[in-house]
Scaffold this active site. Structure first.
Site, short mmCIF file in Angstrom:
data_model
loop_
_atom_site.label_atom_id
_atom_site.label_comp_id
_atom_site.label_asym_id
_atom_site.label_seq_id
_atom_site.Cartn_x
_atom_site.Cartn_y
_atom_site.Cartn_z
N LYS A 27 -3.05 -43.96 -94.93
CA LYS A 27 -1.85 -43.30 -95.43
C LYS A 27 -1.70 -43.63 -96.91
O LYS A 27 -1.58 -44.80 -97.30
CB LYS A 27 -0.61 -43.76 -94.67
CG LYS A 27 0.67 -43.09 -95.19
CD LYS A 27 1.92 -43.82 -94.72
CE LYS A 27 3.12 -43.34 -95.52
NZ LYS A 27 4.31 -44.16 -95.28
N GLY A 74 13.36 -41.88 -94.53
CA GLY A 74 14.72 -41.39 -94.52
C GLY A 74 15.38 -41.29 -93.16
O GLY A 74 16.60 -41.14 -93.06
N ASN A 109 10.04 -46.81 -90.08
CA ASN A 109 9.97 -48.26 -90.02
C ASN A 109 11.38 -48.87 -90.07
O ASN A 109 11.85 -49.46 -89.11
CB ASN A 109 9.12 -48.80 -91.15
CG ASN A 109 8.91 -50.32 -91.10
OD1 ASN A 109 8.35 -50.91 -91.99
ND2 ASN A 109 9.34 -50.98 -90.04
#
Length: 270
Positions: free
Chosen positions: A100, A188, A209
């Protein structure tokens, strides 16, 4: 509910979770298990997966034999730092190529620097990495990253760690409708309803997370997020009813129903 496929590998869960901000690795493992996630993202610059030989390794709690470890470049603000970090991750994970990428613009908002992100993605793709890329919710940038060869596009819902939810569903909808690779909301999400909305829009998955780790009961929140992603996906596949400003149409048919005066509704006059 059909499975999620990224870079040719299929996963039963559409929820991806991070491993930071927990009190210890035991809580991390418990939350991951409750989430049902199979892809676990790890900040290489902040979490030990073997680079510090004398410290406990996250891989002892979350072994790569059970989970797909997704190394990320959290904390990187330049192309050089991001590329170097993922090269290190590939060495530590025996050639693992699924990563990522995120290149941040500033430490206050953690908003992505899309110019640097594109440059880093070009280098990594040429080196054989399978790049899942964190980006803004700009549909043009998202399409450009896809056409470069990124295997998944990961637009933000709102700023990292903000918990503000999806602030611009319209842009996300455009990205989803035009993408030929998986689109996963990243950053978000604050609570389960945010995850549901993302999935109802048609996102292929959600990565989170802080929404789990910063909850008062992280393991319970992880369980809630698992259900939210599943419910949102099922609702998307089912196809919601059309929205109407006003409708006099009742939920149940009234033709033939006995009215108050004992006269069938169809025979009543006004």
């Amino acid at each position: 509910m059909n499975n999620l496929t990224i870079a040719g590998k299929t996963y039963a869960s559409r929820l991806l979770v991070g491993t930071g901000k927990y009190k210890d690795f035991a809580e991390t493992r418990a939350a991951v298990d409750a989430s049902g996630a199979e892809i676990i993202t790890v900040a290489i610059r902040r979490t030990n997966i073997g680079q510090n030989a004398n410290e406990p390794s996250l891989l002892e709690a979350l072994p790569p034999t059970k989970y797909t470890i997704l190394p990320n470049t959290a904390g990187c603000y330049t192309v050089e730092d991001a590329v170097r970090t993922l090269r290190l991750a590939r060495e530590l994970l025996d050639g693992h190529s699924l990563v990522k990428l995120e290149v941040l613009g500033d430490p206050k908002t953690l908003y992505p620097n899309v110019v640097e992100t594109i440059k880093a993605a070009e280098i990594l793709i040429k080196e054989g990495f399978q790049v899942m890329v964190y980006t803004s919710d700009d549909p043009i940038i998202a399409k450009q990253l896809e056409e470069m060869g990124c295997v998944a596009i990961m637009p933000l819902a709102s700023l990292i760690g903000s918990g503000m939810g999806i602030l611009n569903p319209w842009n996300l909808q455009i990205i989803i409708e035009n993408a030929k690779v998986p689109v996963l909301v990243d950053a978000g999400v604050g609570t389960a309803s945010d995850a549901v909305i993302a999935m109802e829009l048609g996102c292929d998955g959600v990565l989170m997370n802080t929404a789990i780790a910063a909850a008062k009961q992280p393991v319970l929140m992880a369980s809630a997020m698992r259900k939210a992603v599943e419910a949102g996906r099922e609702a998307y596949l089912a196809g919601r009813m059309a929205k109407k400003f006003y409708s006099a149409s009742p939920s149940s048919p009234i033709e033939g129903v006995i009215a108050r005066a004992g006269i069938p509704t169809s025979q009543k006059t006004i």
